[in-house]
Design a protein around this motif. Structure first.
Motif: not given
Ligand SMILES: Nc1ncnc2c1ncn2[C@@H]1O[C@H](COP(=O)(O)OP(=O)(O)OP(=O)(O)O)[C@@H](O)[C@H]1O
Ligand SMILES: [Mg+2]
Lengths: 147, 278
Positions: B133-134, A73-79, B138, B141, B116-118, A52-53
């Motif tokens: 990496t994430l 990526q940002i939209r689906r990674s943010l909690e 970002v 993007e 905060r990352w999921r 995912s990352s």
């Protein structure tokens, strides 16, 4: 990365993506177009996270709920709940008659998934309707082959 | 029927880079405002430089690379706007002086929301494996998915720490250069020296050094630092609480009080950069 059927020397084709977002287990099914043998690639949550990352796609939608629009990526990674980021008060795009016809030509068992894929892509990219032209654009953007 | 191409992970990563290059083809100069040290005024100078460059009818964008401590939107009066998604990408927020701003701030619901990352399957303890990496993605993007349009300058407000610079350089081989910011404090100069050396070794083109919150005209120690790294001093910006106050209220001081010594120093810095990049 691809999977090959050793017996038939064929590249396996994608069948379905049964990722369980809650547990983080990604399961992507493939089958051999020749002999029909099925395999599935299963990742544990840590591996899923790593994939995912990278922001890459494995199997149709992998971990995104729609398909990759801008800043996916940002939209689906943010909690937390991030739907509000997308919420521009726009209704779902409407399917034109011609687009419906094209969808009807796809095998019944994938129609639901395909409809969702195009609808999400069109919404995320600001198109008010799904027409054959928008479908082509989506296919190019998503790297899908002709249906 | 609908089928998929084989999973080509590397190919997709290469395609992501190509998307960055495509997007930035319409941007004339990309300049990072960096330091290595935190709290030296990178964000304040980025906002004021953007405003100063924009006064000459140039089109300017600011990319806030500080994912966990975004402040560019605040300093350019662009808070509260949301990214608008369209066929060409995400439209940036528009700040004072028509500066286009992309920042994590636009993606956070309110002031009380942290980044905060999921974690899939609740594996928070493994986050060090994938976080870098994430966060590089970002940044990618922000570069590739923002509808920057035609820009004369894209300024990148870097976070503290020297590591993100290398990430940026890998994403953006065409980065025109970096301006390094220091204060006259010994601690700042030590950190900035190492960060500058590291940036050079990573292949960055350092345009020069800016002394911020300067006490007198120019400290001899800052001159030594510049010489040691082998870069020019581009400006010396005095400590000016009023400049800070108006900038933090979303009105870059160079636009409000252009006659103060600090504003003049920043306006001259903008002139100098214009000349160096032309
Ligand atoms: N020349 C100046 N005179 C007075 N105050 C200043 C000056 N430059 C910056 N400041 C103030 O110093 C503080 C730190 O500045 P800023 O946030 O721009 O630093 P930074 O390097 O971006 O920090 P970080 O590393 O956390 O991103 C801010 O409150 C800012 O308004
Ligand atoms: Mg900052």
């Amino acid at each position: 990365m691809k999977f090959r059927c050793e017996e038939c020397q064929e590249t396996m084709e994608f069948v379905s993506n049964d990722t369980d977002r809650a547990s983080g287990v990604m399961a992507i099914r493939y089958s051999c177009p020749n002999c029909g043998r099925r395999i599935s690639m299963v990742t544990n949550p840590g591996e899923t996270q790593l994939v995912s990352s990278l922001g890459v796609t494995i199997g149709h939608e992998t971990l995104s709920e729609g398909e990759a629009g801008p800043m996916d990526q940002i939209r689906r990674s943010l909690e937390g709940e991030t739907g509000w980021i997308d919420d521009r008060g726009l209704p779902d795009p409407v399917w034109t008659e011609a687009a419906e016809k094209r969808l009807a030509a796809a095998p019944a068992f994938v129609q639901g998934m395909v409809r969702r894929l195009y609808t999400d892509w069109a919404r995320r990219n600001g198109y008010p309707e799904v027409s054959p032209a928008v479908m082509s654009k989506a296919r190019d953007a998503l790297g899908m082959s002709e249906m | 029927m609908e089928s998929l191409p084989p999973v080509d992970v590397l190919g997709q990563v290469v395609a992501q880079r190509a998307a960055v290059a495509r997007r930035l083809a319409s941007v004339r100069h990309v300049v990072a405002i960096a330091s290595g040290k935190g709290g030296v005024g990178k964000s304040l100078l980025t906002a004021n430089l953007a405003a100063a460059l924009g006064t000459e009818a140039a089109k300017v964008g600011v990319l806030d690379a500080d994912i966990h401590g975004p402040s560019a939107a605040l300093m350019l009066g662009a808070r509260g706007q949301r990214p608008q998604f369209g066929p060409e990408g995400a439209r940036p927020a528009i700040g004072v002086g028509d500066v286009r701003v992309m920042s994590m701030d636009l993606f956070l619901k309110d002031d009380g929301t942290a980044v905060r990352w999921r974690h899939y399957g609740g594996l928070a303890e493994d986050s060090f494996v994938w976080r870098g990496t994430l966060e590089a993605n970002v940044l990618r993007e922000f570069l590739a998915d923002t509808e920057w349009g035609e820009l004369d300058y894209l300024l990148i407000d870097m976070p503290p720490g020297a590591d993100r610079f290398e990430t940026l350089l890998r994403l953006l081989p065409e980065l025109r250069g970096a301006v390094m910011i220091t204060t006259p404090s010994e601690a700042s100069m030590l950190v900035v020296r190492r960060a500058s050396v590291g940036a050079k070794q990573a292949g960055a083109r350092l345009l020069g050094l800016v002394e911020n919150m300067a006490e007198t005209a120019e400290s001899g120690r800052v001159r030594e630092l510049a010489d040691a790294v082998g870069i020019p001093i581009l400006a010396s910006v005095p400590f000016d609480p009023k400049l800070a106050q108006s900038t933090e209220n979303g009105r870059p001081g160079v636009l409000i009080n252009p006659e103060t010594p600090a504003a003049r120093a920043i306006l001259e810095l903008a002139d100098r950069l214009r000349g160096m990049l032309a």
